[in-house]
Design an enzyme around this catalytic site. Sequence first.
Site, PDB file in Angstrom:
ATOM      1  N   ASP A 219       0.809  -1.215   0.000  1.00 22.33           N
ATOM      2  CA  ASP A 219       0.000   0.000   0.000  1.00 22.33           C
ATOM      3  C   ASP A 219       0.848   1.273   0.000  1.00 22.33           C
ATOM      4  O   ASP A 219       0.452   2.295  -0.578  1.00 22.33           O
ATOM      5  CB  ASP A 219      -1.003   0.013   1.159  1.00 22.33           C
ATOM      6  CG  ASP A 219      -0.380  -0.297   2.520  1.00 22.33           C
ATOM      7  OD1 ASP A 219       0.867  -0.329   2.622  1.00 22.33           O
ATOM      8  OD2 ASP A 219      -1.132  -0.510   3.478  1.00 22.33           O
ATOM      9  N   THR A 241      -1.368   3.349  10.383  1.00 15.58           N
ATOM     10  CA  THR A 241      -0.959   2.450  11.466  1.00 15.58           C
ATOM     11  C   THR A 241       0.560   2.445  11.586  1.00 15.58           C
ATOM     12  O   THR A 241       1.117   2.511  12.687  1.00 15.58           O
ATOM     13  CB  THR A 241      -1.482   1.032  11.192  1.00 15.58           C
ATOM     14  OG1 THR A 241      -2.913   1.070  11.121  1.00 15.58           O
ATOM     15  CG2 THR A 241      -1.039   0.069  12.275  1.00 15.58           C
ATOM     16  N   GLN A 286      -3.901   4.043  18.187  1.00 14.94           N
ATOM     17  CA  GLN A 286      -4.973   3.089  17.931  1.00 14.94           C
ATOM     18  C   GLN A 286      -5.073   2.052  19.043  1.00 14.94           C
ATOM     19  O   GLN A 286      -6.168   1.733  19.528  1.00 14.94           O
ATOM     20  CB  GLN A 286      -4.728   2.383  16.591  1.00 14.94           C
ATOM     21  CG  GLN A 286      -4.869   3.276  15.374  1.00 14.94           C
ATOM     22  CD  GLN A 286      -4.368   2.591  14.107  1.00 14.94           C
ATOM     23  OE1 GLN A 286      -3.394   1.842  14.147  1.00 14.94           O
ATOM     24  NE2 GLN A 286      -5.004   2.859  12.988  1.00 14.94           N
TER      25      GLN A 286
END
Length: 389
Positions: A219, A241, A286
């Site tokens: 990605d 992330t 997160q």
Amino acid sequence: MLARVDADGIDLRELHRFPNRPVSVRGTLHWDVLSLWAGMLDGLRAAVREAGGLDGIGVDSWAVDYGLLDGDGELIGEPVHYRDDRTDGIPARVAHVVEPDRLYATNGVQVLPLNTIYQFVAARDTAAMRAASRALLIPDLFGYWLTGNQVSELTNASTTGLLDVRSRTWARKLFAELSLRDDLFPAVVDPGHVLGPLLPELAADIGSSAVVTVVGSHDTASAVAGVPAREENFAYLSCGTWSLLGLELDEPVTSEPARTVNFTNELGVDGTVRFLRNVMGLWLLQESIRTWERDGKGIDLGELLSRAADLPANRSLIDPDQPQFLPPGDMPTRIAEECRRTGQPVPTSPAELARCIVDSLAAAYRRTLDDACAITGRSVEVLHLVGGG
């Protein structure tokens, strides 16, 4: 995501969002890829309904993880998650067999315990590895399920630590030195390779016979390809992330200074090299939010960041890349313990902890950018920030 392409550019629209929940079974952390597959098919059906048909499909994902297939092409269990602890101590074992400078000269990859090379060594003597006929990185696995065709896409293959960064082929000598099977990964293909049409049963299911084309399937490769850079001297920060900060180069840099500060050379779209360092990223926030919510504390992210912004800057700083921050778990307690260990004020509220995380990431980004410029001798005029963060 549905992309519409016309003379004015590319319009992106989110059509379907679904959860990605890793699952721990008997002490091993797995990806629930069957759930992800079902979510992908739901998204494709939504795209066909919205657009009336599809011209093409591309798949990207995170790096390093893989699924094993048996001789019939069936998946052998759910893929293991890169945050699983099976690679604890493996990088040191590999360093005893292949000298770190020689390993880096071959693969150009920073040392992270999650790298595929260390996962393969950890799994080397397992029944699953012995039974496997093929290993496919995650986006290649989904590409196989879509079309029936198996390949290894270049940008993701370059994250494994098992690819020769200069020849752009599998490093067969490295496989042999580590007693790893070199017949599991299929041949490497570049982004733009046409994988094939959807399998007939899938085409009938979603209502489209679209062709699947291999994209920059790590990605970050696609994110960096999409950076709207008009400057020659730019850097990028793909922030999610994980945070990946670096430069786009024409050739890999495998010098000793690059190895010492743990930079990686990931191959990009159109023959480029992404010279970068992985920073732990918003995983810290997160996982903290997940811990608070598990304990019954409702968290509104916008409100949390607004309160954090009102607090003094740089009151407490941690190194985000320390190994204790990699696994899932009670992140607030780990961060507090690190602040206590280093004699800094200990965050006691969610806002104080969020401020510590954001300030620490900014400091890590600055160090990384300084290192990238020092190693390559380049100056940077602008930093492009992309990604979910």
